[in-house]
Design a protein around this motif. Structure first.
Motif, PDB file in Angstrom:
ATOM      1  N   ASP A 153      71.633 -20.711   2.212  1.00  0.00           N
ATOM      2  CA  ASP A 153      70.481 -19.998   1.650  1.00  0.00           C
ATOM      3  C   ASP A 153      70.855 -19.075   0.497  1.00  0.00           C
ATOM      4  OD1 ASP A 153      68.723 -21.300   3.214  1.00  0.00           O
ATOM      5  OD2 ASP A 153      68.510 -19.711   4.710  1.00  0.00           O
ATOM      6  N   PHE A 154      72.151 -18.806   0.338  1.00  0.00           N
ATOM      7  CA  PHE A 154      72.601 -17.980  -0.790  1.00  0.00           C
ATOM      8  C   PHE A 154      73.251 -18.831  -1.880  1.00  0.00           C
ATOM      9  CE2 PHE A 154      76.802 -18.370   0.955  1.00  0.00           C
ATOM     10  CZ  PHE A 154      76.595 -18.371   2.336  1.00  0.00           C
ATOM     11  N   SER A 155      73.263 -20.152  -1.705  1.00  0.00           N
ATOM     12  CA  SER A 155      73.855 -21.035  -2.720  1.00  0.00           C
ATOM     13  C   SER A 155      73.020 -21.008  -3.991  1.00  0.00           C
ATOM     14  CB  SER A 155      73.918 -22.477  -2.199  1.00  0.00           C
ATOM     15  OG  SER A 155      74.715 -22.571  -1.044  1.00  0.00           O
ATOM     16  N   MET A 156      73.703 -21.189  -5.116  1.00  0.00           N
ATOM     17  CA  MET A 156      73.024 -21.172  -6.418  1.00  0.00           C
ATOM     18  C   MET A 156      73.219 -22.493  -7.134  1.00  0.00           C
ATOM     19  SD  MET A 156      74.379 -17.409  -7.529  1.00  0.00           S
ATOM     20  CE  MET A 156      75.659 -17.432  -6.263  1.00  0.00           C
ATOM     21  N   LEU A 157      72.134 -22.987  -7.715  1.00  0.00           N
ATOM     22  CA  LEU A 157      72.193 -24.146  -8.606  1.00  0.00           C
ATOM     23  C   LEU A 157      71.586 -23.725  -9.933  1.00  0.00           C
ATOM     24  CD1 LEU A 157      72.342 -27.205  -9.403  1.00  0.00           C
ATOM     25  CD2 LEU A 157      70.091 -27.465  -8.330  1.00  0.00           C
ATOM     26  N   THR A 158      72.291 -24.000 -11.022  1.00  0.00           N
ATOM     27  CA  THR A 158      71.657 -23.868 -12.335  1.00  0.00           C
ATOM     28  C   THR A 158      71.581 -25.267 -12.910  1.00  0.00           C
ATOM     29  OG1 THR A 158      72.595 -21.656 -12.627  1.00  0.00           O
ATOM     30  CG2 THR A 158      71.672 -22.703 -14.571  1.00  0.00           C
ATOM     31  N   GLY A 213      69.123 -21.151  -2.896  1.00  0.00           N
ATOM     32  CA  GLY A 213      68.797 -21.473  -1.505  1.00  0.00           C
ATOM     33  C   GLY A 213      68.593 -22.962  -1.284  1.00  0.00           C
ATOM     34  N   THR A 214      68.967 -23.394  -0.070  1.00  0.00           N
ATOM     35  CA  THR A 214      68.921 -24.812   0.271  1.00  0.00           C
ATOM     36  C   THR A 214      67.558 -25.430   0.004  1.00  0.00           C
ATOM     37  OG1 THR A 214      70.494 -24.299   2.029  1.00  0.00           O
ATOM     38  CG2 THR A 214      69.445 -26.461   2.101  1.00  0.00           C
ATOM     39  N   THR A 215      66.501 -24.762   0.471  1.00  0.00           N
ATOM     40  CA  THR A 215      65.162 -25.340   0.355  1.00  0.00           C
ATOM     41  C   THR A 215      64.774 -25.553  -1.103  1.00  0.00           C
ATOM     42  OG1 THR A 215      64.547 -24.199   2.381  1.00  0.00           O
ATOM     43  CG2 THR A 215      62.745 -25.034   1.030  1.00  0.00           C
ATOM     44  N   ASN A 216      64.980 -24.509  -1.909  1.00  0.00           N
ATOM     45  CA  ASN A 216      64.606 -24.614  -3.324  1.00  0.00           C
ATOM     46  C   ASN A 216      65.475 -25.628  -4.061  1.00  0.00           C
ATOM     47  OD1 ASN A 216      62.660 -22.628  -2.971  1.00  0.00           O
ATOM     48  ND2 ASN A 216      64.101 -20.981  -3.432  1.00  0.00           N
TER      49      ASN A 216
END
Lengths: 123, 123
Positions: free
Chosen positions: B33-38, B46-49
């Protein structure tokens, strides 16, 4: 991403490439003895070895033109910067596409480079 | 770089892209949930997003072909992976050059993605 982090990344990249393109022997203060550079697949460690590699690259003049820059925080105030850009070398009319990742560690009011990976895009 | 780290990076990239190209909805367990994707400059957290972004990309079939992969340790067992490659999308005859950075965090016997930055090379 906060505007602050983006500003830090941009400030770093501007300084790094201006220094590189001006006199890359002056990049030393940005590295530490445990810093890592992987340059076109070759792993190099430590300020002395990294400077030796960078200053021995076979071109006289070079200009980096940044196309995109993305910044993310990692842990403990460190930041990750991914740059894509074009490299103009000597009198070559054809700029080379490259990408470069920096992992920056805060130290006082500035940052040093822990991780640096450079790749040309020769597709 | 140790052969071990390179093997870990390769194993991760193989798994990641096989999963992405098979059914990218299955990438969830790799994120937190704290992971970042750019993704192409858009920051997502977050995983869901992240899954929502990846599954809404406007193509039906996709194949990643890795051209280069570089791996470095960062801190506390984490590793940085820079991939350059080609992306074949649907029936397009022209693969797209891309690069992607992953920052992986060890957890038990495996790794999750803390940082993920994806960029097409449209030069």
């Amino acid at each position: 991403m906060s505007a602050d982090l983006t500003a830090v990344g941009k400030q770093f990249a501007d300084f790094y490439y201006q220094t590189f393109d001006g006199n890359r022997a002056n990049l030393g203060p940005l590295y530490r003895d445990f810093s890592m550079l992987t340059f076109e697949g070759s792993p190099i460690q430590g300020t002395t070895n990294i400077l030796e590699k960078l200053t021995s690259l076979p071109f006289q003049t070079v200009k980096h033109i940044v196309t995109t820059m993305d910044v993310q925080p990692t842990t403990d105030g460190k930041i990750l910067v991914l740059v894509t850009g074009m490299l103009q070398v000597d009198d070559s009319p054809n700029p080379l596409a490259y990408n470069q990742v920096f992992h920056l560690v805060p130290e006082g009011t500035t940052y040093f480079v822990l991780n640096d990976i450079f790749r040309l895009n020769l597709a």
